[in-house]
Design an enzyme around this catalytic site. Structure first.
Site, PDB file in Angstrom:
ATOM      1  N   VAL A  10       0.807  -1.219   0.000  1.00 11.91           N
ATOM      2  CA  VAL A  10       0.000   0.000   0.000  1.00 11.91           C
ATOM      3  C   VAL A  10       0.834   1.260   0.000  1.00 11.91           C
ATOM      4  O   VAL A  10       0.324   2.354  -0.218  1.00 11.91           O
ATOM      5  CB  VAL A  10      -0.989   0.080   1.191  1.00 11.91           C
ATOM      6  CG1 VAL A  10      -2.136  -0.870   0.982  1.00 11.91           C
ATOM      7  CG2 VAL A  10      -0.295  -0.164   2.513  1.00 11.91           C
ATOM      8  N   THR A  14       9.738   5.992   4.130  1.00  7.82           N
ATOM      9  CA  THR A  14      11.129   6.393   3.995  1.00  7.82           C
ATOM     10  C   THR A  14      12.043   5.197   4.220  1.00  7.82           C
ATOM     11  O   THR A  14      13.110   5.091   3.633  1.00  7.82           O
ATOM     12  CB  THR A  14      11.437   7.497   5.026  1.00  7.82           C
ATOM     13  OG1 THR A  14      10.423   8.492   4.906  1.00  7.82           O
ATOM     14  CG2 THR A  14      12.777   8.135   4.774  1.00  7.82           C
ATOM     15  N   TYR A  15      11.615   4.289   5.097  1.00 11.74           N
ATOM     16  CA  TYR A  15      12.499   3.193   5.478  1.00 11.74           C
ATOM     17  C   TYR A  15      12.099   1.828   4.963  1.00 11.74           C
ATOM     18  O   TYR A  15      12.796   0.857   5.187  1.00 11.74           O
ATOM     19  CB  TYR A  15      12.623   3.142   7.005  1.00 11.74           C
ATOM     20  CG  TYR A  15      13.284   4.380   7.538  1.00 11.74           C
ATOM     21  CD1 TYR A  15      14.622   4.622   7.267  1.00 11.74           C
ATOM     22  CD2 TYR A  15      12.568   5.312   8.277  1.00 11.74           C
ATOM     23  CE1 TYR A  15      15.230   5.772   7.726  1.00 11.74           C
ATOM     24  CE2 TYR A  15      13.168   6.461   8.734  1.00 11.74           C
ATOM     25  CZ  TYR A  15      14.507   6.688   8.471  1.00 11.74           C
ATOM     26  OH  TYR A  15      15.106   7.820   8.918  1.00 11.74           O
ATOM     27  N   GLY A  16      10.960   1.713   4.301  1.00  9.79           N
ATOM     28  CA  GLY A  16      10.596   0.398   3.801  1.00  9.79           C
ATOM     29  C   GLY A  16       9.177   0.350   3.294  1.00  9.79           C
ATOM     30  O   GLY A  16       8.438   1.325   3.382  1.00  9.79           O
ATOM     31  N   LYS A  17       8.857  -0.827   2.761  1.00 12.95           N
ATOM     32  CA  LYS A  17       7.518  -0.994   2.188  1.00 12.95           C
ATOM     33  C   LYS A  17       6.475  -1.195   3.276  1.00 12.95           C
ATOM     34  O   LYS A  17       6.785  -1.690   4.352  1.00 12.95           O
ATOM     35  CB  LYS A  17       7.513  -2.223   1.281  1.00 12.95           C
ATOM     36  CG  LYS A  17       8.428  -2.096   0.066  1.00 12.95           C
ATOM     37  CD  LYS A  17       8.204  -3.293  -0.861  1.00 12.95           C
ATOM     38  CE  LYS A  17       9.025  -3.184  -2.128  1.00 12.95           C
ATOM     39  NZ  LYS A  17      10.445  -3.566  -1.934  1.00 12.95           N
ATOM     40  N   ASP A 162       9.033  14.714  10.324  1.00 18.98           N
ATOM     41  CA  ASP A 162       8.776  14.475   8.899  1.00 18.98           C
ATOM     42  C   ASP A 162       7.274  14.436   8.624  1.00 18.98           C
ATOM     43  O   ASP A 162       6.801  13.585   7.878  1.00 18.98           O
ATOM     44  CB  ASP A 162       9.452  13.175   8.463  1.00 18.98           C
ATOM     45  CG  ASP A 162       9.550  13.037   6.943  1.00 18.98           C
ATOM     46  OD1 ASP A 162       9.500  14.079   6.245  1.00 18.98           O
ATOM     47  OD2 ASP A 162       9.660  11.899   6.455  1.00 18.98           O
TER      48      ASP A 162
HETATM   49  P1  AMP Z   1       4.830   5.590   6.031  1.00 19.69           P
HETATM   50  O1  AMP Z   1       6.136   4.888   5.977  1.00 19.69           O
HETATM   51  O2  AMP Z   1       4.161   5.419   7.347  1.00 19.69           O
HETATM   52  O3  AMP Z   1       4.916   7.012   5.578  1.00 19.69           O
HETATM   53  O4  AMP Z   1       3.886   4.853   4.995  1.00 19.69           O
HETATM   54  C1  AMP Z   1       4.001   4.992   3.616  1.00 19.69           C
HETATM   55  C2  AMP Z   1       2.622   4.866   2.996  1.00 19.69           C
HETATM   56  O5  AMP Z   1       2.037   3.605   3.337  1.00 19.69           O
HETATM   57  C3  AMP Z   1       1.631   5.913   3.503  1.00 19.69           C
HETATM   58  O6  AMP Z   1       1.669   7.081   2.720  1.00 19.69           O
HETATM   59  C4  AMP Z   1       0.293   5.195   3.382  1.00 19.69           C
HETATM   60  O7  AMP Z   1      -0.239   5.334   2.086  1.00 19.69           O
HETATM   61  C5  AMP Z   1       0.662   3.746   3.609  1.00 19.69           C
HETATM   62  N1  AMP Z   1       0.399   3.377   5.022  1.00 19.69           N
HETATM   63  C6  AMP Z   1       1.241   3.495   6.062  1.00 19.69           C
HETATM   64  N2  AMP Z   1       0.686   3.089   7.212  1.00 19.69           N
HETATM   65  C7  AMP Z   1      -0.572   2.698   6.906  1.00 19.69           C
HETATM   66  C8  AMP Z   1      -1.684   2.197   7.667  1.00 19.69           C
HETATM   67  N3  AMP Z   1      -1.613   2.010   8.990  1.00 19.69           N
HETATM   68  N4  AMP Z   1      -2.819   1.944   7.005  1.00 19.69           N
HETATM   69  C9  AMP Z   1      -2.909   2.147   5.664  1.00 19.69           C
HETATM   70  N5  AMP Z   1      -1.912   2.612   4.899  1.00 19.69           N
HETATM   71  C10 AMP Z   1      -0.746   2.890   5.502  1.00 19.69           C
END
Ligand code: AMP
Length: 329
Positions: A10, A14-17, A162
């Site tokens: 989804v 910054t640090y991973g999928k 951030d």
């Molecule tokens: P992040 O590393 O938390 O910035 O996550 C990168 C992307 O993953 C975000 O922009 C969201 O689109 C998706 N994402 C992160 N955490 C969640 C979550 N708890 N539920 C749904 N999507 C998420």
């Protein structure tokens, strides 16, 4: 990790999928995030433990994405890793390659799943089949929730560092906004490139950070909140710079080139140079549909001197929120 059925990717942090997954026992949707918190021979390093417990504490706020569980994946033995890879199933695609053949044990964080983020939410109002402004009541409501979350983090001595629309998760139906991607392992700096060498956005970065200030504080998050506030109103970024230098010029062109009078010490910051002299523009013109209370609050979030910038706690009491029904929070 066999407890979860991995669905699609989804997002990229910054640090991973980040993967959407389903808790097989309860059917609950979750977001799985591999951390950079690697284990060593001694087990979970104390720094990782500290960060995870801090995250757990912060995620008690309704306005911070809830950390449901922390999973330890033992990548140590070839046999176990291969079994885990097999168990992940065909749909999982990737991610276990590194584990086979003595991969490092890793920590995965399991978060509640939210259906979208503020970037996608704003994009859906700007383009696509139905472009329309973000309703003023939604801007007010989301900004209030964001400030609640930020105030909660700051009251525990944690800076996010951030904040950006991609890190703010949104439940469209319920009208809920929550802060994600809280500073795991980001003890001192935010990298310029992500793990995939993707450029990390500078658009929300405070001028003191861009100018190389050694000591910065809650003001860095409040600057980002101001940029996000303006972006919800405009449906486009306020300061879309593509390099640190261009980022500063975007800021200076709107707010005027900062002076020692406005911001004592600015010319002594590490990366200060001589810049073109711009006069401050009328901020209201950058956010045409925002009323005077909103413009006043925004101007307090975008003060040059970080010490003068409004705090999240004070912002919650600003007249901009007078018309908001606060009983729901
Ligand atoms: P992040 O590393 O938390 O910035 O996550 C990168 C992307 O993953 C975000 O922009 C969201 O689109 C998706 N994402 C992160 N955490 C969640 C979550 N708890 N539920 C749904 N999507 C998420």
């Amino acid at each position: 990790m066999e407890k979860y059925e991995k669905l699609e990717k989804v997002g990229e942090g910054t640090y991973g999928k980040v993967y959407k997954a389903k808790d097989k026992a309860t059917g609950q949707l979750v977001a799985l995030k591999k951390t950079r918190l690697e284990m060593d021979e001694e087990g979970v390093p104390p720094t990782a433990l500290r960060e995870v417990s801090l995250l757990q504490l912060l995620s008690q706020s309704l306005y911070v994405v809830r950390l449901l569980s922390v999973e330890h994946v033992d990548g140590g033995s070839k046999r176990k890793a291969a079994a885990a890879a097999a168990a992940e199933g065909a749909g999982a695609g990737e991610g276990h390659g590194g584990a086979v053949g003595g991969g490092k044990p890793m920590l995965y964080l399991v978060f509640e799943y939210l259906d979208t983020d503020l970037k996608k939410f704003i994009d859906s109002h700007r383009k696509g089949p139905n472009p329309r402004p973000v309703p003023a009541a939604t801007v007010q409501n989301f900004l209030y929730q964001l400030l609640k979350g930020v105030a909660h983090c700051h009251s525990h001595g944690v800076l996010h560092r951030d904040l950006k629309p991609q890190n703010l998760l949104v439940d469209k139906e319920k009208g809920i906004l929550k802060i994600a991607d809280l500073g795991l392992g980001r003890a001192f700096t935010v990298p310029l490139k992500s793990y995939t060498h993707e450029v990390v956005t500078l658009w929300y970065r405070a001028p003191e950070v861009l100018l190389g200030s050694a000591h910065y504080s809650i003001g860095v998050d409040m600057w980002s909140v101001g940029c996000i506030f303006a972006e919800m109103v405009r449906r486009q970024a306020l300061f879309p710079g593509d390099s640190e230098f261009q980022q500063l010029l975007h800021i200076f062109r709107l707010l005027g080139t900062p002076t020692e009078k406005q911001w004592p010490g600015v010319t002594t910051l590490r990366d200060w140079h001589v810049y073109p002299q711009w006069e401050p523009q009328n901020l209201a013109r950058a956010v045409p549909s925002l009323g005077p209370d909103g413009v006043d609050l925004l101007s307090k979030m975008l003060k040059y001197d970080p010490a003068e910038r409004i705090s999240a706690k004070a912002a919650l009491d600003h007249p901009f929120f007078d018309s908001l029904d606060k009983s729901q929070f």
